[in-house]
Scaffold this active site. Sequence first.
Site: not given
Ligand code: PAF
Length: 271
Positions: A24, A27, A143, A176-177
């Site tokens: 989307h 990204h 993350q 994406s969800r």
């Molecule tokens: O954020 C994400 O889409 C995923 O956790 C990643 C960083 C691509 C790892 O699979």
Amino acid sequence: MQSVVRELSKKKTIGLVPTMGFLHDGHVSLIQKALKHSDIVITTIFVNPAQFAPNEDLDRYPRDEKGDIEKIKSAGGKIVFIPKASDIYPDNYQTYVEVGDLSQTLEGASRPSHFKGVTTIVAKLFNITRPDVVVFGLKDYQQAMVLKKMTHDLNYPIKFIIAPTVREKDGLAMSSRNKYFSPKQRPESLALYFALKTAKEMVKSDIKDTSQIKKEMKAVIQATCPTAQIDYIAFTDFNSLDPVKKIVKNTICSLAVRIHAVRLIDNMKLL
Ligand code: PAF
């Protein structure tokens, strides 16, 4: 991929944007950011089984490889790496990368094996693509912090960039969800954003007590989506992820809420 990169890196700096596909505009903004800091950007698409628990949505995770490639091209991305799960995790695969305390709280507490899967795949992608620069989104705030720590602790010579969350016009953080919502459910997905905005407003009017703010956020969530199930609402220091009782500079609020069986996360810096 490794031999392409070996040649490429003689002349160009490499940017990396790891994704799980179904791209989307969030990204796209990561790819554009990476292009500002490197000569050529590699986007990876891999729905990483190692970061999904057995009861999670690995099987139904949305995919659109053709559409993704178009979006990457129009964002200026030149290389797409789409490995197969059997290439990444062949039979008898045994090696994992784990970050300590930072990966144990919030998302790590709710999804115990999740970050082990994330750090493992990202370390592998670093090793395969040998980037000079990597860009992750602030939407997945913990993350980003866990991966930043891994990058530092494992001495990867990579510039680590965290890019701002991109939101839909109405405020929903792009994910994406979001595709899982029916048009009827979609307005209720705003519960997280409304709650975060409420927190921000309260802090602006000098209310700093997190339990008071949390109470109000819960009320906003229930009013927007009466069936919402709150996983957590947390106030932490932006860098250490240590819990904060009274809002001070660098406090970020993160939350995870299940809206019609879709688990959403979002966050906002409050001061
Ligand atoms: O954020 C994400 O889409 C995923 O956790 C990643 C960083 C691509 C790892 O699979």
